[in-house]
Design a protein around this motif. Structure first.
Motif, PDB file in Angstrom:
ATOM      1  N   LEU A  57       1.994 -21.805 -18.076  1.00 52.54           N
ATOM      2  CA  LEU A  57       1.561 -20.368 -18.404  1.00 52.54           C
ATOM      3  C   LEU A  57       1.573 -19.523 -17.263  1.00 52.54           C
ATOM      4  CD1 LEU A  57       0.523 -18.482 -20.563  1.00 52.54           C
ATOM      5  CD2 LEU A  57      -1.771 -19.014 -19.890  1.00 52.54           C
ATOM      6  N   ALA A  58       2.684 -18.854 -17.134  1.00 52.67           N
ATOM      7  CA  ALA A  58       2.861 -17.961 -16.017  1.00 52.67           C
ATOM      8  C   ALA A  58       2.049 -16.652 -16.060  1.00 52.67           C
ATOM      9  CB  ALA A  58       4.308 -17.328 -15.784  1.00 52.67           C
ATOM     10  N   VAL A  59       1.107 -16.273 -14.933  1.00 52.69           N
ATOM     11  CA  VAL A  59      -0.003 -15.352 -15.198  1.00 52.69           C
ATOM     12  C   VAL A  59       0.363 -14.226 -14.029  1.00 52.69           C
ATOM     13  CG1 VAL A  59      -2.145 -14.411 -15.005  1.00 52.69           C
ATOM     14  CG2 VAL A  59      -1.349 -16.576 -16.512  1.00 52.69           C
ATOM     15  N   THR A  60       0.385 -13.018 -14.210  1.00 49.45           N
ATOM     16  CA  THR A  60       0.403 -11.931 -12.864  1.00 49.45           C
ATOM     17  C   THR A  60      -0.777 -10.997 -13.227  1.00 49.45           C
ATOM     18  OG1 THR A  60       3.086 -11.834 -13.414  1.00 49.45           O
ATOM     19  CG2 THR A  60       1.858 -10.149 -12.074  1.00 49.45           C
ATOM     20  N   ALA A  61      -1.330 -10.866 -12.325  1.00 50.93           N
ATOM     21  CA  ALA A  61      -2.765 -10.303 -12.226  1.00 50.93           C
ATOM     22  C   ALA A  61      -2.614  -9.120 -10.885  1.00 50.93           C
ATOM     23  CB  ALA A  61      -3.828 -11.092 -12.375  1.00 50.93           C
ATOM     24  N   ILE A  62      -3.412  -8.194 -11.221  1.00 49.96           N
ATOM     25  CA  ILE A  62      -3.494  -7.071  -9.885  1.00 49.96           C
ATOM     26  C   ILE A  62      -4.689  -6.804  -9.502  1.00 49.96           C
ATOM     27  CG2 ILE A  62      -0.973  -6.277 -10.329  1.00 49.96           C
ATOM     28  CD1 ILE A  62      -2.704  -3.743 -11.788  1.00 49.96           C
ATOM     29  N   GLN A  63      -5.050  -6.248  -8.362  1.00 47.67           N
ATOM     30  CA  GLN A  63      -6.242  -5.659  -8.032  1.00 47.67           C
ATOM     31  C   GLN A  63      -5.845  -4.550  -7.249  1.00 47.67           C
ATOM     32  OE1 GLN A  63      -7.825  -7.570  -4.340  1.00 47.67           O
ATOM     33  NE2 GLN A  63      -9.576  -8.128  -5.507  1.00 47.67           N
ATOM     34  N   GLN A  64      -6.749  -3.422  -7.586  1.00 49.77           N
ATOM     35  CA  GLN A  64      -6.366  -2.148  -6.946  1.00 49.77           C
ATOM     36  C   GLN A  64      -7.577  -1.852  -5.896  1.00 49.77           C
ATOM     37  OE1 GLN A  64      -5.043   0.163 -10.113  1.00 49.77           O
ATOM     38  NE2 GLN A  64      -2.847   0.290  -9.240  1.00 49.77           N
ATOM     39  N   LYS A  65      -7.282  -1.017  -4.480  1.00 51.45           N
ATOM     40  CA  LYS A  65      -8.355  -0.622  -3.914  1.00 51.45           C
ATOM     41  C   LYS A  65      -7.946   0.726  -3.379  1.00 51.45           C
ATOM     42  CE  LYS A  65     -10.190  -5.182  -2.467  1.00 51.45           C
ATOM     43  NZ  LYS A  65     -10.299  -5.989  -1.231  1.00 51.45           N
ATOM     44  N   ARG A  66      -8.977   1.506  -2.748  1.00 47.05           N
ATOM     45  CA  ARG A  66      -8.830   2.813  -2.493  1.00 47.05           C
ATOM     46  C   ARG A  66      -9.603   2.556  -0.676  1.00 47.05           C
ATOM     47  NH1 ARG A  66      -6.743   7.266  -5.142  1.00 47.05           N
ATOM     48  NH2 ARG A  66      -7.970   8.510  -4.078  1.00 47.05           N
ATOM     49  N   GLY A  67      -8.733   3.674   0.092  1.00 50.96           N
ATOM     50  CA  GLY A  67      -9.534   3.550   1.340  1.00 50.96           C
ATOM     51  C   GLY A  67      -8.886   2.466   2.430  1.00 50.96           C
ATOM     52  N   ALA A  68      -9.529   2.696   3.448  1.00 56.63           N
ATOM     53  CA  ALA A  68      -9.013   1.862   4.561  1.00 56.63           C
ATOM     54  C   ALA A  68      -9.363   0.470   4.311  1.00 56.63           C
ATOM     55  CB  ALA A  68      -9.648   2.200   5.938  1.00 56.63           C
ATOM     56  N   GLU A  69      -8.552  -0.495   4.642  1.00 54.01           N
ATOM     57  CA  GLU A  69      -8.963  -1.972   4.661  1.00 54.01           C
ATOM     58  C   GLU A  69      -9.626  -2.404   5.594  1.00 54.01           C
ATOM     59  OE1 GLU A  69      -8.176  -5.600   2.373  1.00 54.01           O
ATOM     60  OE2 GLU A  69      -8.853  -3.600   2.016  1.00 54.01           O
TER      61      GLU A  69
ATOM     62  N   TRP B 117       0.850  -1.239   0.063  1.00 52.29           N
ATOM     63  CA  TRP B 117       0.035   0.040   0.126  1.00 52.29           C
ATOM     64  C   TRP B 117       0.860   1.095   0.239  1.00 52.29           C
ATOM     65  CZ3 TRP B 117       0.152   3.408   4.129  1.00 52.29           C
ATOM     66  CH2 TRP B 117       0.788   3.129   5.014  1.00 52.29           C
ATOM     67  N   GLN B 118       0.109   2.246  -0.577  1.00 51.19           N
ATOM     68  CA  GLN B 118       1.130   3.639  -0.525  1.00 51.19           C
ATOM     69  C   GLN B 118       0.021   4.781  -0.308  1.00 51.19           C
ATOM     70  OE1 GLN B 118       2.865   3.987  -4.245  1.00 51.19           O
ATOM     71  NE2 GLN B 118       1.114   4.288  -5.216  1.00 51.19           N
ATOM     72  N   ARG B 119       0.468   5.713   0.239  1.00 48.74           N
ATOM     73  CA  ARG B 119      -0.506   7.065   0.569  1.00 48.74           C
ATOM     74  C   ARG B 119       0.229   8.086  -0.365  1.00 48.74           C
ATOM     75  NH1 ARG B 119      -2.332   7.571   6.149  1.00 48.74           N
ATOM     76  NH2 ARG B 119      -4.263   6.874   5.379  1.00 48.74           N
ATOM     77  N   PRO B 120      -0.237   8.487  -1.557  1.00 52.34           N
ATOM     78  CA  PRO B 120       0.508   9.377  -2.231  1.00 52.34           C
ATOM     79  C   PRO B 120       0.793  10.800  -1.521  1.00 52.34           C
ATOM     80  CG  PRO B 120      -1.427   8.273  -3.707  1.00 52.34           C
ATOM     81  CD  PRO B 120      -1.206   8.073  -2.292  1.00 52.34           C
ATOM     82  N   ALA B 121       0.037  11.342  -0.958  1.00 58.44           N
ATOM     83  CA  ALA B 121       0.071  12.524   0.084  1.00 58.44           C
ATOM     84  C   ALA B 121      -0.693  12.146   1.356  1.00 58.44           C
ATOM     85  CB  ALA B 121      -0.517  13.659  -0.770  1.00 58.44           C
ATOM     86  N   ASN B 122      -0.418  13.105   2.266  1.00 58.86           N
ATOM     87  CA  ASN B 122      -0.829  12.718   3.816  1.00 58.86           C
ATOM     88  C   ASN B 122      -2.469  12.831   3.717  1.00 58.86           C
ATOM     89  OD1 ASN B 122       1.110  12.054   5.146  1.00 58.86           O
ATOM     90  ND2 ASN B 122       1.594  14.067   6.078  1.00 58.86           N
ATOM     91  N   THR B 123      -3.081  13.522   2.860  1.00 63.55           N
ATOM     92  CA  THR B 123      -4.493  13.733   2.854  1.00 63.55           C
ATOM     93  C   THR B 123      -5.059  12.912   1.829  1.00 63.55           C
ATOM     94  OG1 THR B 123      -4.265  15.598   0.912  1.00 63.55           O
ATOM     95  CG2 THR B 123      -4.108  16.309   3.536  1.00 63.55           C
ATOM     96  N   ASP B 124      -4.352  11.974   0.984  1.00 59.01           N
ATOM     97  CA  ASP B 124      -4.921  11.241   0.191  1.00 59.01           C
ATOM     98  C   ASP B 124      -5.235   9.954   0.865  1.00 59.01           C
ATOM     99  OD1 ASP B 124      -4.584  12.854  -1.923  1.00 59.01           O
ATOM    100  OD2 ASP B 124      -2.915  11.797  -2.765  1.00 59.01           O
ATOM    101  N   PRO B 125      -6.456   9.271   0.229  1.00 60.37           N
ATOM    102  CA  PRO B 125      -6.761   7.715   0.814  1.00 60.37           C
ATOM    103  C   PRO B 125      -5.604   6.919   0.619  1.00 60.37           C
ATOM    104  CG  PRO B 125      -8.382   8.384  -0.928  1.00 60.37           C
ATOM    105  CD  PRO B 125      -7.272   9.646  -0.787  1.00 60.37           C
ATOM    106  N   VAL B 126      -5.495   5.804   1.416  1.00 65.39           N
ATOM    107  CA  VAL B 126      -4.589   4.899   0.991  1.00 65.39           C
ATOM    108  C   VAL B 126      -4.879   4.109  -0.116  1.00 65.39           C
ATOM    109  CG1 VAL B 126      -3.453   2.668   1.930  1.00 65.39           C
ATOM    110  CG2 VAL B 126      -4.119   4.568   3.411  1.00 65.39           C
ATOM    111  N   GLU B 127      -3.954   3.778  -0.931  1.00 72.01           N
ATOM    112  CA  GLU B 127      -4.167   2.996  -2.279  1.00 72.01           C
ATOM    113  C   GLU B 127      -3.530   1.656  -1.985  1.00 72.01           C
ATOM    114  OE1 GLU B 127      -2.572   4.949  -5.777  1.00 72.01           O
ATOM    115  OE2 GLU B 127      -3.977   6.564  -5.557  1.00 72.01           O
ATOM    116  N   TRP B 128      -4.245   0.378  -2.157  1.00 70.79           N
ATOM    117  CA  TRP B 128      -3.792  -1.037  -1.984  1.00 70.79           C
ATOM    118  C   TRP B 128      -3.454  -1.501  -3.178  1.00 70.79           C
ATOM    119  CZ3 TRP B 128      -3.315  -3.297   2.904  1.00 70.79           C
ATOM    120  CH2 TRP B 128      -3.881  -2.340   3.959  1.00 70.79           C
TER     121      TRP B 128
END
Length: 108
Positions: free
Chosen positions: A96-108, A45-56
């Motif tokens: 077949l090697a597969v990489t997949a992603i999932q993104q979420k915003r906000g508290a977990e 996870w990361q928080r781009p700026a202090n006021t932004d929601p967390v990005e998972w």
């Protein structure tokens, strides 16, 4: 290295087609089930700026038999983990090697 293909994964695919008046539209094909091996699901996870929601960000590594039709941009419903988007599907020697992603915003 012996991977068992015993995870049932629902594959969802969008296809481009011509609709009325020759307009290009996206059509969701009927979902299908593929057998694969969920090798790992990692989170960060990361928080781009202090006021932004967390990005998972969740990244799944999966293996499929070479005959399975899994492509970039397919959506995979992984049991107990939710829906992921395929960002890479590379045929290897045995799998077949597969990489997949999932993104979420906000508290977990």
């Amino acid at each position: 290295m012996n991977h068992r293909m015993n995870d049932q994964i629902v594959l969802k695919r969008m296809e481009t087609g011509l609709g009325e008046r020759n307009r290009v539209t996206s059509i969701e094909l009927p979902p299908s089930t593929v057998m694969g091996c969920v090798r790992a699901v990692e989170s960060s996870w990361q928080r781009p700026a202090n006021t932004d929601p967390v990005e998972w960000d969740y990244k799944a590594s999966l293996g499929f038999l070479l005959g399975e039709d899994v492509r970039k941009d397919d959506r995979l419903e992984i049991p107990n983990h939710g829906e992921f988007v395929v960002v890479d599907a590379r045929p290897g020697r045995r799998l077949l090697a597969v990489t997949a992603i999932q993104q979420k915003r906000g508290a977990e």
